[in-house]
Each structure stands twice: as C-alpha cells, then as structure tokens.
Write an enzyme that holds these catalytic residues in place. Structure first.
Site, PDB file in Angstrom:
ATOM      1  N   ARG A  90     -20.675 -21.090   9.144  1.00 54.45           N
ATOM      2  CA  ARG A  90     -21.556 -20.808   7.987  1.00 54.45           C
ATOM      3  C   ARG A  90     -21.402 -21.862   6.876  1.00 54.45           C
ATOM      4  O   ARG A  90     -21.414 -21.544   5.691  1.00 54.45           O
ATOM      5  CB  ARG A  90     -21.278 -19.422   7.396  1.00 54.45           C
ATOM      6  N   SER A  98     -25.428 -10.507   6.635  1.00 50.68           N
ATOM      7  CA  SER A  98     -24.005 -10.363   6.270  1.00 50.68           C
ATOM      8  C   SER A  98     -23.814 -10.829   4.838  1.00 50.68           C
ATOM      9  O   SER A  98     -24.157 -11.961   4.506  1.00 50.68           O
ATOM     10  CB  SER A  98     -23.132 -11.229   7.176  1.00 50.68           C
ATOM     11  N   GLU A 152     -20.908 -14.666   1.665  1.00 49.50           N
ATOM     12  CA  GLU A 152     -21.636 -15.638   2.477  1.00 49.50           C
ATOM     13  C   GLU A 152     -22.949 -15.986   1.763  1.00 49.50           C
ATOM     14  O   GLU A 152     -23.472 -17.077   1.860  1.00 49.50           O
ATOM     15  CB  GLU A 152     -21.951 -14.991   3.833  1.00 49.50           C
TER      16      GLU A 152
HETATM   17  N1  EPU Z   1     -17.641  -3.381  12.846  1.00 50.92           N
HETATM   18  C1  EPU Z   1     -17.236  -2.136  12.438  1.00 50.92           C
HETATM   19  N2  EPU Z   1     -17.964  -1.497  11.477  1.00 50.92           N
HETATM   20  C2  EPU Z   1     -19.065  -2.049  10.915  1.00 50.92           C
HETATM   21  C3  EPU Z   1     -19.486  -3.334  11.324  1.00 50.92           C
HETATM   22  C4  EPU Z   1     -18.753  -3.989  12.294  1.00 50.92           C
HETATM   23  O1  EPU Z   1     -16.231  -1.609  12.923  1.00 50.92           O
HETATM   24  O2  EPU Z   1     -19.670  -1.408  10.056  1.00 50.92           O
HETATM   25  C5  EPU Z   1     -16.902  -4.059  13.926  1.00 50.92           C
HETATM   26  C6  EPU Z   1     -17.721  -4.011  15.225  1.00 50.92           C
HETATM   27  O3  EPU Z   1     -17.463  -2.866  15.954  1.00 50.92           O
HETATM   28  C7  EPU Z   1     -17.239  -5.245  15.957  1.00 50.92           C
HETATM   29  C8  EPU Z   1     -16.947  -6.213  14.840  1.00 50.92           C
HETATM   30  O4  EPU Z   1     -16.773  -5.440  13.649  1.00 50.92           O
HETATM   31  O5  EPU Z   1     -16.036  -4.991  16.622  1.00 50.92           O
HETATM   32  C9  EPU Z   1     -18.004  -7.283  14.663  1.00 50.92           C
HETATM   33  O6  EPU Z   1     -19.249  -6.705  14.316  1.00 50.92           O
HETATM   34  P1  EPU Z   1     -20.647  -7.385  14.742  1.00 50.92           P
HETATM   35  O7  EPU Z   1     -20.624  -7.733  16.193  1.00 50.92           O
HETATM   36  O8  EPU Z   1     -21.731  -6.538  14.225  1.00 50.92           O
HETATM   37  O9  EPU Z   1     -20.657  -8.796  14.057  1.00 50.92           O
HETATM   38  P2  EPU Z   1     -20.158  -9.322  12.631  1.00 50.92           P
HETATM   39  O10 EPU Z   1     -18.903 -10.111  12.815  1.00 50.92           O
HETATM   40  O11 EPU Z   1     -20.117  -8.210  11.651  1.00 50.92           O
HETATM   41  C10 EPU Z   1     -21.372 -11.630  12.805  1.00 50.92           C
HETATM   42  C11 EPU Z   1     -22.258 -12.445  11.895  1.00 50.92           C
HETATM   43  C12 EPU Z   1     -23.708 -11.942  11.954  1.00 50.92           C
HETATM   44  C13 EPU Z   1     -24.179 -12.035  13.403  1.00 50.92           C
HETATM   45  C14 EPU Z   1     -23.235 -11.187  14.268  1.00 50.92           C
HETATM   46  C15 EPU Z   1     -23.569 -11.303  15.731  1.00 50.92           C
HETATM   47  C16 EPU Z   1     -20.886 -13.267  10.063  1.00 50.92           C
HETATM   48  C17 EPU Z   1     -20.500 -13.123   8.627  1.00 50.92           C
HETATM   49  N3  EPU Z   1     -21.770 -12.389  10.534  1.00 50.92           N
HETATM   50  O12 EPU Z   1     -21.340 -10.318  12.247  1.00 50.92           O
HETATM   51  O13 EPU Z   1     -24.503 -12.810  11.173  1.00 50.92           O
HETATM   52  O14 EPU Z   1     -25.511 -11.569  13.533  1.00 50.92           O
HETATM   53  O15 EPU Z   1     -21.863 -11.653  14.110  1.00 50.92           O
HETATM   54  O16 EPU Z   1     -23.247 -12.579  16.172  1.00 50.92           O
HETATM   55  O17 EPU Z   1     -20.386 -14.171  10.729  1.00 50.92           O
HETATM   56  C18 EPU Z   1     -25.473 -13.162   9.020  1.00 50.92           C
HETATM   57  O18 EPU Z   1     -24.796 -14.187   8.961  1.00 50.92           O
HETATM   58  O19 EPU Z   1     -26.241 -12.813   8.084  1.00 50.92           O
HETATM   59  C19 EPU Z   1     -25.339 -12.304  10.195  1.00 50.92           C
HETATM   60  C20 EPU Z   1     -25.981 -11.141  10.302  1.00 50.92           C
END
Ligand code: EPU
Length: 337
Positions: A162, A237, A333
């Site tokens: 990012r 995010s 972010e």
């Molecule tokens: N999780 C929870 N509770 C929540 C949200 C997430 O326990 O409310 C846990 C999930 O179960 C999982 C982990 O956290 O084990 C990761 O969650 P998720 O796969 O939804 O991805 P993320 O790390 O929260 C990142 C990016 C997103 C992108 C997704 C999918 C960042 C800051 N965010 O989110 O990007 O779509 O991976 O690749 O890196 C964005 O940048 O705006 C964005 C949406």
C-alpha cells in the site's frame, strides 16, 4: 472546462462526506490540465482521482482538479502478452472488466476495487494475493511545477505494501495521467490460494477456473464482506495491516492462540487489523452515522450524514482500543485531509 465555485464533493468521495471545494474543475484532457496548472500555484491545488481512499474532514480552500481523462487501448501485443494503457480517469473496475472481455489475464483478482486507474499506483492497490505492481510496467505523469511529462518504470515507483514513491518523496509533485500494464493472452497465472477464492469456486462447482471465474469469485467475496460505497459510504480498509516483531506476535499468540498472521520476513509478521479490531468488540459499533462495518471490522462506514470529523473520532477510538488491548499502533491506510 467549467470552473465551479463552492462545489459539494459528496459525490466525489466514496465516504460520501459533504464538504465543499472553493473551486472545482473537471479535466478531460492533458492540454486542459496543462492550462490549469500554468495558471495555478502548486500550493493552491488539490488533485482528486476516484476519491476512494480519502477522508475529507473539512472544506477544501483550494482549486480541486478532478482528473477525468478517459481512454483505454492495446499498445502492443504478441501471441503471449498484451501491453495495455488506461488513462487516469478510467474507473478501475470497468478497466479490469474490459481487460477480461478480451481474455487478457493478470488483473482478475483486483476486480471491484473502488477508485480510478490514475490513483491505483500511488498506494499500489492490492487484494487476494495480487498487487498492482505485479502487472505494472510504467506510468505517465505530469510534473505539477515544471509541466514536464515523465515516464516512471517499475523500479522508479518504489512499490511496497500500500505504498509507492508517490506517497513519499514525490508526494503532491506529479499527476499520473495514464498507466501501462503487461497482461497475459494465454497460460494465465491464476492465483486462487488467497482468502476464500478456492472455497468460492468450489461452492460454484468450478474445478478448472478461467480468469473470468476468478473475477466473479472475487466480486462475490467482496460483495459479501465489503459495503458498496454507492449504498453505504466507505473507503475500504481504513487501516493498514500492522507489521510487528515476531517476539510481540509470539507473546500475543500465547494469549490468543487463534490470532491470524502472514509471514513478512524472519523478524516480522503482518497481523490483520480487522481481526484486532474485531477482538476489541467494536465490529458493528455505531455512533450516530459513523460506524464499523458489521461484516469486516477494518472498514469504517458513513451511514448517511456523518462528518469527516465524526469518522475520524471513531478511527481514534479504534486506535486507542487496539493499542490498549494489544500494544499495537494502527496506521491509517486512508489519506486524512
Ligand atoms: N478478520 C476478522 N474479523 C474482521 C475482519 C477480518 O477476524 O472483522 C480476520 C479474517 O477472518 C481473516 C483476516 O482477518 O483471518 C483477514 O481478513 P480479510 O481476508 O478480510 O482481509 P484483510 O487483511 O482484512 C486485506 C486488504 C483488503 C483486501 C483483502 C483481500 C489491507 C489493509 N486490506 O484485508 O484491501 O481486499 O485483504 O485481499 O491490506 C483495501 O485496501 O481497501 C482493501 C479492502
């Protein structure tokens, strides 16, 4: 080219925050852009792309330039690969769909990301195991001071998670006008391991997926977790996933054995900020029209009339609670303006 005064930016930021721009100009070609830049001091300018990664906390007492330059074309191709160029004002998702219609592979995992092509390299957008940098070749940009055009290749951009040079040394110095990508025409490199893609394909009974199947799966996953900014204002995010020393992670793991993590190096791991926020109990929390999304705790939302200040206040509360519970500082972010 029309100059609008005291113009509401509500429809120009995905959080849907109703603040005003002192002056607002939508630019549709590079010549108009040069003309405006010639007449306006750099310090008086505010460059706006898709407005999908910003939280506006007050009126903007500057000239807001909305980059609406359109166009997408195939620059060159052989049997295996195509080089495509998209202008900065193209909507990212529509551009991705256009590449898929032609059976060009590479961007399918980045389906449905809000925002425009021109701002995508600035924060090296990423999702489901793919980042913009994986298919990027170069971008074309205009220097705000000198009006010179410059091409930035992959190395010049200093891409990171990012992050890129456009968020650091070159912040506010260039306007990206077009981006070139290298895409596959056959032997597509499918990435299905990340997140729920495989599970989504299985659910649909697809055992030998193509790039369009992956795109459809990503769209379905995003729609199930992330609110549609057209219905509920948000910026995806709100925080970056923090990268922490392994020692801290091990300590947390002894207390919370289920804590998820992604390896980064021998010294650090990345922890999902959504999980940390979820654990504080804030998921689904609402204060007036500012809230935390019920399906993904990393997404702050505007249910209608929240001000940027109210969203920011909530973001500070999230940071405080995560700091107190885990000793981790969350870094936004989203650009706070
Ligand atoms: N999780 C929870 N509770 C929540 C949200 C997430 O326990 O409310 C846990 C999930 O179960 C999982 C982990 O956290 O084990 C990761 O969650 P998720 O796969 O939804 O991805 P993320 O790390 O929260 C990142 C990016 C997103 C992108 C997704 C999918 C960042 C800051 N965010 O989110 O990007 O779509 O991976 O690749 O890196 C964005 O940048 O705006 C964005 C949406």
């Amino acid at each position: 080219m029309r100059i609008l005064r005291n113009f509401s930016l509500k429809n120009y930021n995905t959080f849907g925050i109703d603040v005003k721009a002192k002056r607002f100009i939508s630019i549709e070609n590079i010549e108009d852009l040069r003309n405006i830049l010639r007449k306006t001091y750099a310090a008086e300018l505010f460059i706006l792309g898709g407005g999908s990664n910003m939280l506006l906390t007050g009126d903007i007492q500057k000239t807001v330039i909305h980059i609406g330059i359109k166009g997408k074309e195939v620059i060159s191709e052989d049997d295996n690969e195509a080089i495509v160029r998209a202008a900065a004002g193209e909507n990212w998702h529509e551009f991705v769909l256009w590449t898929l219609q032609q059976n060009f592979g590479g961007l399918e995992n980045l389906s449905l990301i809000p925002g425009n092509v021109g701002t995508a390299p600035i924060q090296n957008i990423g999702a489901y195991g793919v980042e913009l940098k994986d298919n990027f070749i170069n971008c074309h940009a205009l220097n705000i001071q000198t009006l010179e055009e410059r091409e930035f290749n992959w190395q010049d951009c200093e891409f990171d998670y990012r992050n890129s040079i456009f968020k650091n040394q070159l912040r506010n110095q260039y306007i990206i006008t077009a981006v070139d990508f290298k895409l596959t025409k056959k032997n597509h490199q499918l990435k299905t391991e990340y997140g729920a893609i495989n599970a989504e394909l299985e659910k649909k009974g697809i055992s030998d997926p193509g790039i369009n199947d992956i795109s459809q799966a990503v769209i379905a996953i995003r729609q199930s977790k992330l609110p549609d900014p057209k219905k509920i204002g948000n910026s995806g995010s709100f925080f970056k996933n923090p990268i922490v020393p392994i020692e801290l992670f091990e300590k947390l793991k002894s207390e919370f054995p289920e804590i998820p993590s992604y390896p980064v190096s021998t010294k650090n791991v990345k922890i999902p900020a959504g999980w940390l926020i979820d654990k504080t109990g804030l998921k689904g929390y609402r204060d007036g029209d500012a809230g935390i999304h019920k399906n993904q705790a990393l997404v702050l939302v505007n249910y209608g009339k929240a001000s940027g200040e109210e969203i920011l206040h909530l973001a500070r509360k999230v940071q405080d609670m995560v700091q107190k519970k885990f000793g981790i500082e969350l870094e936004p972010e989203v650009n706070i303006i």
